[in-house]
Design a protein around this motif. Structure first.
Motif, PDB file in Angstrom:
ATOM      1  N   THR A 133      45.280  23.526  39.073  1.00  0.00           N
ATOM      2  CA  THR A 133      45.864  24.532  39.950  1.00  0.00           C
ATOM      3  C   THR A 133      45.812  25.902  39.282  1.00  0.00           C
ATOM      4  O   THR A 133      46.279  26.083  38.167  1.00  0.00           O
ATOM      5  N   ASP A 134      45.227  26.855  39.983  1.00  0.00           N
ATOM      6  CA  ASP A 134      45.084  28.216  39.452  1.00  0.00           C
ATOM      7  C   ASP A 134      45.207  29.191  40.618  1.00  0.00           C
ATOM      8  O   ASP A 134      44.234  29.816  41.035  1.00  0.00           O
ATOM      9  N   PRO A 135      46.411  29.313  41.192  1.00  0.00           N
ATOM     10  CA  PRO A 135      46.590  30.086  42.427  1.00  0.00           C
ATOM     11  C   PRO A 135      46.378  31.589  42.251  1.00  0.00           C
ATOM     12  O   PRO A 135      46.440  32.126  41.145  1.00  0.00           O
ATOM     13  N   PHE A 136      46.155  32.239  43.366  1.00  0.00           N
ATOM     14  CA  PHE A 136      46.018  33.695  43.385  1.00  0.00           C
ATOM     15  C   PHE A 136      47.410  34.324  43.515  1.00  0.00           C
ATOM     16  O   PHE A 136      48.305  33.757  44.148  1.00  0.00           O
ATOM     17  N   ASN A 137      47.579  35.496  42.903  1.00  0.00           N
ATOM     18  CA  ASN A 137      48.849  36.200  43.086  1.00  0.00           C
ATOM     19  C   ASN A 137      48.747  37.092  44.326  1.00  0.00           C
ATOM     20  O   ASN A 137      47.681  37.230  44.941  1.00  0.00           O
ATOM     21  N   LEU A 138      49.857  37.713  44.698  1.00  0.00           N
ATOM     22  CA  LEU A 138      49.896  38.487  45.942  1.00  0.00           C
ATOM     23  C   LEU A 138      48.930  39.660  45.928  1.00  0.00           C
ATOM     24  O   LEU A 138      48.303  39.975  46.947  1.00  0.00           O
ATOM     25  N   GLN A 139      48.796  40.304  44.782  1.00  0.00           N
ATOM     26  CA  GLN A 139      47.863  41.431  44.691  1.00  0.00           C
ATOM     27  C   GLN A 139      46.420  40.959  44.901  1.00  0.00           C
ATOM     28  O   GLN A 139      45.633  41.602  45.598  1.00  0.00           O
ATOM     29  N   GLU A 140      46.087  39.808  44.309  1.00  0.00           N
ATOM     30  CA  GLU A 140      44.737  39.267  44.471  1.00  0.00           C
ATOM     31  C   GLU A 140      44.473  38.889  45.921  1.00  0.00           C
ATOM     32  O   GLU A 140      43.370  39.106  46.443  1.00  0.00           O
TER      33      GLU A 140
END
Length: 380
Positions: A183-190
């Motif tokens: 698991t390597d989710p994106f952050n909100l900015q990304e």
């Protein structure tokens, strides 16, 4: 003693002969020092060689207790048997399952493929398994293919003398395979950068994906008829191997996904692109046709990430982003587990609890405030 006969013990001799270029040796009980015994064996061996030349030699008849006799009862190679078994059972497998089985048989365990079925031992499979660059879970999936195929060979008595070497046996890898966290989710900015870099139906598909957590294979299979009253009904998937829509592999994957306002807005805008032209909601903007599998999604997503100057991760990470972020802001684990199509809540928490802790520095504050309040109430 003549050629092809030699004494090995005080009570036996070894005879050697060649069949199709391969040398065989067998022991025969006799007195090596008795001329009559040696003469009898020489005459017998001459008959054996004559039968080998004319193709009438029966190994099992000549040496009924020899293990080598099994080679001549049915000389099937492991690779030939597995390929034949796969084709024979193709009609019973889903296309995606058949694709996985084909991969295992054609590109894995290559060391055992040239062996004769009757020669195959557990040690051969174990040695081949330890050469594979896979994790334990993947190895277990691969072994399940071999185990089923070999079980059929034994139960159906297709190959005389064959015994399933994987019956009640498992293989543990010698070393733990080190790999990156799945698991390597994106952050909100990304997320904002990625969506901003996309256009048209691709942009709407990304918004929908980030807000629903659908698997890529579910996303590209979703049809307009399966979306009603703010709910997306997941009943089919589209993979590279399936060559068409098929049911999900697990019953928990067949589910109703509640859509939030952002996902619904994305669908409303998608109508102008595909509502009249296609059954699928999200199509490939390059071909204006449905995706044949998630490979096309990966290629387009990679270009979008490059344009947005965001580190590329597999499109599946949009699913992880939806789950981890939802749990972080307080959505119920049971609800998210149902949305994702997980079999159990435990699996959901085990997969995403790390990100809840990492992204919530105030975790535990509510409990502390409650305890402090109770302490104050007790004092007064």
């Amino acid at each position: 003693m003549s050629r092809g006969i030699r004494a090995v013990t005080a009570t036996s001799v070894e005879v050697s002969f060649t069949i199709k270029g391969r040398l065989y040796r067998e022991r025969i009980k006799c007195n090596p020092n008795a001329d009559a015994d040696i003469t009898a064996i020489e005459n017998w061996l001459a008959v054996v060689n004559e039968k080998i030349r004319d193709g009438s030699f029966n190994y099992a008849e000549a040496f009924p207790n020899s293990k080598k006799r099994l080679e001549f009862l049915n000389p099937s190679l492991v690779g030939d048997y597995l390929k034949g078994w796969l084709q024979q059972n193709k009609k019973f497998f889903k296309a995606s399952t058949f694709g996985m089985y084909t991969k295992v048989i054609e590109s894995q365990f290559q060391d055992i493929m040239p062996l004769l079925m009757v020669e195959l031992k557990f040690k051969h499979i174990k040695a081949a398994a330890n050469k594979l660059d896979v994790g334990q879970k993947t190895l277990n999936n691969y072994l399940s293919v071999l185990r089923k195929a070999f079980a059929d060979a034994e139960q159906d008595e297709q190959i005389a003398g064959f015994r399933n070497p994987l019956h009640n046996r498992s293989i543990q890898l010698r070393t733990v395979r080190v790999k990156k966290d799945a698991t390597d989710p994106f952050n909100l900015q990304e997320i904002q950068l990625i969506v901003g870099a996309a256009t048209g139906i691709n942009r709407l598909m990304l918004i929908f994906s980030f807000n629903t957590g659908l698997r890529p294979s579910e996303l590209i299979a979703l049809q307009w008829k399966n979306v009603k009253n703010g709910v997306a009904h997941i009943v089919e998937v589209q993979t590279e191997a399936s060559k068409g829509l098929e049911e999900p592999k697990t019953t928990s994957s067949i589910r109703a996904v509640k859509l939030n306002s952002l996902a619904i807005a994305a669908l409303q805008q998608a109508r102008q692109y595909t509502r009249l032209q296609n059954e699928q909601i999200f199509t490939n903007p390059i071909t204006d046709q449905r995706y044949n599998g998630d490979q096309g999604v990966r290629r387009l997503f990679k270009r979008t990430c490059l344009k947005a100057n965001v580190r590329y991760r597999h499109p599946y990470q949009m699913r992880h982003t939806y789950a981890s972020t939802s749990l972080m802001v307080g959505e119920a684990a049971g609800f998210i587990s149902s949305q994702l199509g997980h079999k159990t809540i435990d699996f959901t928490l085990k997969t995403y609890v790390k990100y809840i802790a990492d992204n919530n520095p105030g975790a535990g504050d509510k409990f502390e405030k409650m305890m402090q309040q109770k302490a104050v109430e007790k004092l007064y």
